[in-house]
Design an enzyme around this catalytic site. Structure first.
Site, PDB file in Angstrom:
ATOM      1  N   SER A   1     -28.827  28.265  22.917  1.00 28.25           N
ATOM      2  CA  SER A   1     -28.160  28.779  21.733  1.00 28.25           C
ATOM      3  C   SER A   1     -29.125  28.885  20.552  1.00 28.25           C
ATOM      4  O   SER A   1     -30.182  29.495  20.671  1.00 28.25           O
ATOM      5  CB  SER A   1     -26.956  27.879  21.428  1.00 28.25           C
ATOM      6  OG  SER A   1     -26.007  28.553  20.675  1.00 28.25           O
TER       7      SER A   1
ATOM      8  N   HIS B   1     -27.510  33.503  24.823  1.00 29.19           N
ATOM      9  CA  HIS B   1     -26.147  34.053  24.909  1.00 29.19           C
ATOM     10  C   HIS B   1     -25.746  34.611  23.553  1.00 29.19           C
ATOM     11  O   HIS B   1     -26.357  34.287  22.537  1.00 29.19           O
ATOM     12  CB  HIS B   1     -25.154  32.983  25.386  1.00 29.19           C
ATOM     13  CG  HIS B   1     -24.947  31.878  24.404  1.00 29.19           C
ATOM     14  ND1 HIS B   1     -23.739  31.637  23.812  1.00 29.19           N
ATOM     15  CD2 HIS B   1     -25.795  30.950  23.891  1.00 29.19           C
ATOM     16  CE1 HIS B   1     -23.843  30.598  22.985  1.00 29.19           C
ATOM     17  NE2 HIS B   1     -25.094  30.168  23.024  1.00 29.19           N
TER      18      HIS B   1
END
Length: 112
Positions: free
Chosen positions: A14, A39
Site C-alpha cells: 500500500s 493496489h
C-alpha cells in the site's frame, strides 16, 4: 542536506510502496526476499447518495495523487501504474522486479 535512505524488508504494501520509492534515488534498498504489493486506493462508501458521490470523488482524487507520486518516484509511467491498479486483485512483485520498476535501486547485501 542528507540523503533519505529507505529500506524495504518483508512485505511492503500500500502506501509503504510509495514510502520506499520516495527515498533518494541510489539509496533505496529492498531485501532479497521482500514482496511488494501494489493496489488501488480503496474506500467504503455508505450514507446517502450525495455522501457516496463525494466519497467517490475523493477516492478518485487520492488515486490520481498516488499514481502521480509513484510515477514521479519510479520508472513506471502513469499509464503502466493505472494498468497495474485496474486489475481486480492486489499485485505482488519480488525484489528484482521492483528494482527494474525503479521503486528500489538495489538489494540489501547479506553482509550489510
Amino acid at each position: 542536506s542528507s540523503p533519505v535512505y529507505t529500506i524495504g524488508l518483508g512485505k511492503i504494501m500500500s502506501a509503504g510502496v510509495l514510502l520506499l520509492a520516495a527515498g533518494e534515488k541510489g539509496h533505496r534498498k529492498v531485501g532479497q526476499h521482500a514482496t511488494v504489493m501494489i493496489h488501488p486506493v480503496s474506500s467504503i462508501n455508505h450514507g446517502n447518495i450525495f455522501e457516496m458521490e463525494h466519497d467517490l470523488e475523493e477516492t478518485r482524487r487520492l488515486q490520481d495523487l498516488l499514481v502521480e507520486a509513484l510515477s514521479d518516484e519510479s520508472s513506471l509511467t502513469k499509464k503502466k501504474l493505472e494498468k497495474i491498479m485496474e486489475r481486480e486483485k492486489d499485485q505482488y512483485y519480488e525484489a528484482d522486479e521492483v528494482i527494474s520498476m525503479g521503486i528500489a535501486d538495489m538489494m540489501i547485501e547479506r553482509n550489510e
